[in-house]
Design a protein around this motif. Structure first.
Motif, PDB file in Angstrom:
ATOM      1  N   GLN A  77       0.714  -1.347  -0.028  1.00 11.59           N
ATOM      2  CA  GLN A  77       0.090   0.024  -0.099  1.00 11.59           C
ATOM      3  C   GLN A  77       0.798   1.414  -0.083  1.00 11.59           C
ATOM      4  N   LYS A  78       1.969   1.064   0.211  1.00 15.55           N
ATOM      5  CA  LYS A  78       3.127   2.378   0.357  1.00 15.55           C
ATOM      6  C   LYS A  78       3.902   2.239  -0.729  1.00 15.55           C
ATOM      7  N   ILE A  79       3.634   3.311  -1.550  1.00 15.64           N
ATOM      8  CA  ILE A  79       4.411   3.467  -2.633  1.00 15.64           C
ATOM      9  C   ILE A  79       4.777   4.910  -2.905  1.00 15.64           C
ATOM     10  N   TYR A  80       5.996   5.165  -2.859  1.00 15.79           N
ATOM     11  CA  TYR A  80       6.523   6.670  -2.756  1.00 15.79           C
ATOM     12  C   TYR A  80       7.228   6.903  -4.064  1.00 15.79           C
ATOM     13  N   VAL A  81       6.891   8.103  -4.709  1.00 11.59           N
ATOM     14  CA  VAL A  81       7.584   8.733  -5.734  1.00 11.59           C
ATOM     15  C   VAL A  81       8.288  10.007  -5.167  1.00 11.59           C
ATOM     16  N   GLU A  82       9.541  10.190  -5.621  1.00 14.02           N
ATOM     17  CA  GLU A  82      10.507  11.321  -5.234  1.00 14.02           C
ATOM     18  C   GLU A  82       9.931  12.414  -6.186  1.00 14.02           C
ATOM     19  N   LYS A  83       9.442  13.664  -5.436  1.00 13.52           N
ATOM     20  CA  LYS A  83       8.981  14.632  -6.256  1.00 13.52           C
ATOM     21  C   LYS A  83       9.925  15.244  -7.018  1.00 13.52           C
ATOM     22  N   GLU A  84      11.162  15.322  -6.621  1.00 16.20           N
ATOM     23  CA  GLU A  84      12.201  16.126  -7.121  1.00 16.20           C
ATOM     24  C   GLU A  84      12.558  15.167  -8.692  1.00 16.20           C
ATOM     25  N   SER A  85      12.364  13.731  -8.408  1.00 10.40           N
ATOM     26  CA  SER A  85      12.815  13.039  -9.680  1.00 10.40           C
ATOM     27  C   SER A  85      11.537  13.381 -10.749  1.00 10.40           C
ATOM     28  N   LEU A  86      10.482  13.547 -10.285  1.00 12.05           N
ATOM     29  CA  LEU A  86       9.331  13.740 -11.112  1.00 12.05           C
ATOM     30  C   LEU A  86       9.432  14.893 -11.927  1.00 12.05           C
ATOM     31  N   ASP A  87       9.859  16.071 -11.227  1.00  9.89           N
ATOM     32  CA  ASP A  87       9.923  17.390 -11.794  1.00  9.89           C
ATOM     33  C   ASP A  87      11.217  17.659 -12.720  1.00  9.89           C
ATOM     34  N   ALA A  88      12.326  16.941 -12.443  1.00  6.20           N
ATOM     35  CA  ALA A  88      13.612  16.734 -13.257  1.00  6.20           C
ATOM     36  C   ALA A  88      13.220  16.259 -14.461  1.00  6.20           C
ATOM     37  N   ARG A  89      12.167  15.451 -14.761  1.00 10.04           N
ATOM     38  CA  ARG A  89      11.790  14.797 -15.955  1.00 10.04           C
ATOM     39  C   ARG A  89      10.428  15.166 -16.632  1.00 10.04           C
ATOM     40  N   GLY A  90      10.150  16.329 -16.020  1.00  3.86           N
ATOM     41  CA  GLY A  90       8.722  16.895 -16.488  1.00  3.86           C
ATOM     42  C   GLY A  90       7.610  16.161 -16.446  1.00  3.86           C
ATOM     43  N   LEU A  91       7.382  15.340 -15.225  1.00  2.00           N
ATOM     44  CA  LEU A  91       6.362  14.676 -15.051  1.00  2.00           C
ATOM     45  C   LEU A  91       5.731  14.917 -13.765  1.00  2.00           C
ATOM     46  N   THR A  92       4.493  14.576 -13.790  1.00  2.00           N
ATOM     47  CA  THR A  92       3.439  14.760 -12.684  1.00  2.00           C
ATOM     48  C   THR A  92       3.011  13.396 -12.206  1.00  2.00           C
ATOM     49  N   VAL A  93       2.242  13.435 -10.820  1.00  2.00           N
ATOM     50  CA  VAL A  93       1.566  12.241 -10.610  1.00  2.00           C
ATOM     51  C   VAL A  93       0.387  11.702 -11.549  1.00  2.00           C
ATOM     52  N   ASP A  94      -0.048  12.581 -12.329  1.00  2.00           N
ATOM     53  CA  ASP A  94      -1.077  12.243 -13.311  1.00  2.00           C
ATOM     54  C   ASP A  94      -0.371  11.372 -14.547  1.00  2.00           C
ATOM     55  N   ASP A  95       0.881  11.288 -14.723  1.00  2.00           N
ATOM     56  CA  ASP A  95       1.786  10.567 -15.765  1.00  2.00           C
ATOM     57  C   ASP A  95       1.930   9.134 -15.178  1.00  2.00           C
ATOM     58  N   LEU A  96       1.431   8.770 -14.108  1.00  2.00           N
ATOM     59  CA  LEU A  96       1.856   7.663 -13.547  1.00  2.00           C
ATOM     60  C   LEU A  96       0.358   6.764 -13.547  1.00  2.00           C
ATOM     61  N   LEU A  97       1.039   5.491 -13.162  1.00  3.57           N
ATOM     62  CA  LEU A  97      -0.084   4.448 -13.246  1.00  3.57           C
ATOM     63  C   LEU A  97      -1.153   4.776 -11.901  1.00  3.57           C
ATOM     64  N   ASP A  98      -2.382   4.384 -12.420  1.00  2.64           N
ATOM     65  CA  ASP A  98      -3.304   4.634 -11.152  1.00  2.64           C
ATOM     66  C   ASP A  98      -3.240   3.383 -10.201  1.00  2.64           C
ATOM     67  N   LEU A  99      -2.456   3.506  -9.121  1.00  2.00           N
ATOM     68  CA  LEU A  99      -2.463   2.268  -8.288  1.00  2.00           C
ATOM     69  C   LEU A  99      -2.935   2.419  -7.170  1.00  2.00           C
ATOM     70  N   LYS A 100      -3.892   1.322  -6.733  1.00  2.00           N
ATOM     71  CA  LYS A 100      -4.820   1.313  -5.724  1.00  2.00           C
ATOM     72  C   LYS A 100      -4.786   0.270  -4.792  1.00  2.00           C
ATOM     73  N   TYR A 101      -5.250   0.232  -3.605  1.00  2.00           N
ATOM     74  CA  TYR A 101      -5.300  -0.995  -2.670  1.00  2.00           C
ATOM     75  C   TYR A 101      -6.892  -0.732  -2.208  1.00  2.00           C
ATOM     76  N   GLU A 102      -7.354  -1.843  -1.574  1.00  2.00           N
ATOM     77  CA  GLU A 102      -8.503  -1.921  -0.918  1.00  2.00           C
ATOM     78  C   GLU A 102      -8.384  -1.665   0.436  1.00  2.00           C
TER      79      GLU A 102
END
Length: 135
Positions: A77-102
């Motif tokens: 349930q705990k998937i972390y994405v480093e903001k600085e890594s996204l920013d450096a690649r011009g990505l946002t959370v919307d570019d990532l898979l929609d990962l869910k848990y119940e």
């Protein structure tokens, strides 16, 4: 005394071209199957591992990104994405898979697994982990 350890898997490399991303995913699923406390962090080019719309047809290899959607079934349930890594690649959370848990404690409501964290927050997560494996 509990035998459960807190494992953090650091994914730093692009998803294809090496075996690291696939091996990390296999190890995560195995650890979760043995009921360890499993967290994943995506840093540097590792953020590409969970990008939407991956197409490996020109590479001639299997696209394993759909396998990430199974993580919730393994209670990861705990998937972390480093903001600085996204920013450096011009990505946002919307570019990532929609990962869910119940969420068992909330009448099985679907919740987002991905949390964007700063480099500072990620450093604390690393410090707080019993075992850190880098791929």
């Amino acid at each position: 005394m509990s035998d459960v350890k807190n494992f953090l898997y650091l994914n730093r490399r692009a998803p294809y071209g090496t075996v690291y991303a696939w091996e990390s995913l296999e190890v995560v699923l195995i650890g979760a199957a043995f009921e360890q406390d499993v967290s994943l962090a995506f840093v540097d080019d590792g953020v590409y591992q969970i990008m939407k719309g991956q197409d490996t047809s020109e590479l001639g290899i299997k696209n394993f990104s759909p396998t990430y959607s199974a993580l919730g079934d393994y209670d990861v349930q705990k998937i972390y994405v480093e903001k600085e890594s996204l920013d450096a690649r011009g990505l946002t959370v919307d570019d990532l898979l929609d990962l869910k848990y119940e969420d068992e404690d909330d009448d099985w409501a679907e919740k987002d697994s991905i949390k964007v964290v700063s480099a500072e927050e990620l450093a604390k997560l690393i410090d707080d982990s019993d075992v850190v494996l880098s791929f």
